[in-house]
Design an enzyme around this catalytic site. Structure first.
Site, PDB file in Angstrom:
ATOM      1  N   GLU A  16      -1.518  -9.129   3.482  1.00  0.00           N
ATOM      2  CA  GLU A  16      -1.472  -9.694   4.839  1.00  0.00           C
ATOM      3  C   GLU A  16      -2.852 -10.051   5.358  1.00  0.00           C
ATOM      4  OE1 GLU A  16      -1.397  -5.128   5.589  1.00  0.00           O
ATOM      5  OE2 GLU A  16      -0.785  -6.555   4.053  1.00  0.00           O
ATOM      6  N   HIS A  55      -3.527  -5.106   0.342  1.00  0.00           N
ATOM      7  CA  HIS A  55      -2.914  -5.590   1.583  1.00  0.00           C
ATOM      8  C   HIS A  55      -2.948  -7.121   1.605  1.00  0.00           C
ATOM      9  CE1 HIS A  55      -2.596  -1.782   3.967  1.00  0.00           C
ATOM     10  NE2 HIS A  55      -3.507  -1.391   3.088  1.00  0.00           N
ATOM     11  N   CYS A  86       0.841  -1.200   0.000  1.00  0.00           N
ATOM     12  CA  CYS A  86       0.000   0.000   0.000  1.00  0.00           C
ATOM     13  C   CYS A  86       0.880   1.256   0.000  1.00  0.00           C
ATOM     14  CB  CYS A  86      -0.970  -0.032   1.171  1.00  0.00           C
ATOM     15  SG  CYS A  86      -2.337   1.148   1.014  1.00  0.00           S
TER      16      CYS A  86
END
Length: 578
Positions: free
Chosen positions: A539, A537, A404
């Site tokens: 994650e 993102h 990001c």
């Protein structure tokens, strides 16, 4: 539907989320379908506008819900996909009740905490617990409910009362309560008084614990367990020893050894839940995979050092999903992970003038790392430090992943130092009136509302299409040579489409874009061992047993095994496709 409530006493931050996730994971090993609900007794509607330094990270779901970080724990441990409704907040439930009152749903009655708010909480739980959360598309068998905060706090009182009523609504055989308490060690002695007081408070509110999970820095003595059992009016088998372990991934196996699942199986009559042979085999395989994963974790000797260059490093929970994704990738690569926390602003020349030791220590960490990660964030503080970290990784050939904001600072660095536009920046950091058009590397997305902060970003699961002639890309290979991937987003700014041609002509290739072909989602630098950025993102979709591919690539490249990992991925996924 069976319900398992996890509450906490004595102090907050005691590990309820890990215990709830571990309990759910063990129930899945029986072949059961498990879902989770998190109750947060704060007045915010969601976690979207809360500071990471105060509350930890904001976890984003497929539907764009901005939620408590514990929902990330549930998804990672249980391999499920939750929705925004799986996170109940005081603000959300009050808003729901007030909107119903405005519509006249209560037919002129005086709207009160009891019964109207407590009934709304119970109805919400029952509705959301039935939502399918896994790839079977079927209604779950068990719902884990974590009650945030500490029992006895005024904020959680309506939820405690709702759960007290709820246990009678669903029946004793369908409701179990696990209370997590602290057993401190003072002068070498394990103290039980805090737990005794917490259970007394819990019972006075009408909730009777079925199990007491005791958090302690060391393994509980037998005498401590017996004392807690006697004074808290439970059997010794209902007192669970949850002492500190090397990794939270050991907690499910720690609970398994103490026969927690055997107790819940009997207490909730789980044998009556219809399961197919396939369900049972899937559960058994999950347990085997988890045991193998923890064994790999214990047997790993080689260390991989990843420098995490961020701006919220004073509170590690601000980057919880990022650190967990690195852990997942490290376990897959059979490496011990060492995270080098680098406060981005400490890399900036101004810090050298104020605190030379802090400056040199930060640069020593960065230069000694096997890989560098720049995660997401907002605001101008620390940006120049992140840009310097990206420059170091690019010029030194150190594996790099920008997420990001990390993608954006890498693009700014490249525009400044390779393309030759030293004033390049983002309109987030400098007003667009102060930046020449050619220097606006990152711009505000035109469809985003600038006036309202909550829920106005580009949020949730969205497709990314790999572009033609990107077959060379390591990140594409890590995803298994697919044409598109779906990942979660949370941003207001994007790469300026007008600078893409200049960037790509110098090797900074945007290998992934959105479905329009305009919005840049992934870049990779040609000729670098691993220099990758994602606007999304990754994650948020990493799982304990299935790590995020960009993070896996970073750790593999930092470990010198990227080629082997890509080969294994393509072999395994090619076989699955056949």
């Amino acid at each position: 539907m069976k319900y398992v409530v996890v509450s906490g006493g004595v102090i907050s931050g005691i590990g309820k989320g890990v215990l709830a996730s571990s309990t759910g994971m063990l129930l899945k090993t029986l072949g059961l379908k498990v879902t989770s609900i998190k109750i947060d007794p704060y007045m915010n509607i969601d976690a979207g506008t809360m500071s990471p330094l105060e509350h930890g990270e904001c976890f984003v779901l497929d539907d764009g819900g901005e939620t408590d970080l514990d929902l990330g724990n549930y998804e990672r441990y249980l391999g499920i996909t939750l929705s925004r409704d799986h996170n109940i907040t005081t603000g959300k439930i009050y808003s729901h009740v007030i909107s119903r009152e405005r519509r006249g749903d209560y037919l002129g009655k005086t709207v009160q905490i009891v019964p109207h708010l407590t009934n709304a909480i119970q109805d919400w739980i029952q509705r959301v617990s039935k939502i399918p959360v896994d790839d079977t598309g079927l209604e779950p068998d068990v719902c884990i409910i974590e009650l945030g905060g500490t029992v006895g706090d005024i904020e959680s009182a309506p939820f405690v009362e709702a759960l007290r009523q709820f246990q009678f609504e669903v029946g004793r055989e369908n409701f179990a309560l696990i209370h997590v308490s602290l057993v401190p060690v003072i002068h070498g002695e394990q103290k039980t008084k805090p737990t005794q007081a917490a259970i007394k408070d819990l019972r006075s509110l009408g909730l009777i614990p079925d199990m007491i999970a005791c958090r302690c820095s060391e393994e509980l003595n037998r005498s401590t367990i017996d004392k807690i059992a006697m004074f808290c009016h439970v059997g010794p088998e209902q007192v669970v020893n949850v002492h500190d372990v090397n990794s939270t991934y050991h907690v499910p196996l720690l609970l398994l050894k103490q026969h927690m699942i055997d107790y819940l199986h009997s207490r909730l009559k789980l044998g009556e839940v219809p399961l197919t042979l396939e369900d049972k085999e899937r559960g058994s395989q999950l347990l085997t995979n988890w045991e193998n994963m923890t064994k790999n974790l214990d047997d790993s000797d080689d260390v991989v050092k990843i420098a995490l260059v961020g701006k919220y490093t004073n509170l590690k929970d601000s980057y919880l999903s990022v650190t967990k994704s690195l852990e997942h990738a490290s376990m897959k690569c059979r490496r011990q992970l060492e995270i080098l926390w680098v406060e981005a602003s400490n890399l900036e020349p101004e810090t050298q003038e104020v605190d030379k030791n802090k400056f040199h220590d930060s640069w020593n960490k960065l230069s000694s790392a096997d890989g560098i990660l720049v995660p997401g964030g907002f605001g101008t503080r620390g940006i120049e430090g992140m840009i310097l970290a990206a420059k170091w990784a690019r010029e030194s050939g150190v594996p790099f992943l920008g997420v990001c904001l990390g993608l954006q600072v890498a693009a700014i660095e490249f525009a400044r130092n390779v393309i030759g536009r030293p004033n390049s920046s983002s309109t987030e950091f400098l007003d667009e009136t102060l930046l020449a058009p050619e220097d606006q590397v990152v711009i505000y997305m035109p469809e985003i509302d600038k006036e309202h902060m909550g829920g106005t970003m580009r949020l949730g699961l969205r497709p990314t299409i790999f572009q033609p002639n990107s077959e060379w890309s390591n990140i594409r290979k890590l995803y298994g040579e697919v044409n598109e991937v779906h990942e979660r987003h949370r941003h207001r700014y994007e790469i300026n489409p007008k600078i893409v041609n200049d960037m790509e002509s110098r090797g900074f290739i945007f290998v992934g874009k959105d479905e329009t072909g305009q919005r840049c989602e992934i870049f990779e630098l040609k000729g670098h061992p691993y220099y990758v950025g994602t606007q999304y993102h990754p994650e948020y979709t990493s799982k304990v047993l299935e790590p995020s591919r960009p993070f896996w690539g970073l750790v593999a490249a930092a470990s010198g095994t990227l080629g082997e990992v890509i080969k294994d991925i393509n072999l395994s996924e090619g076989n699955e496709n056949e």
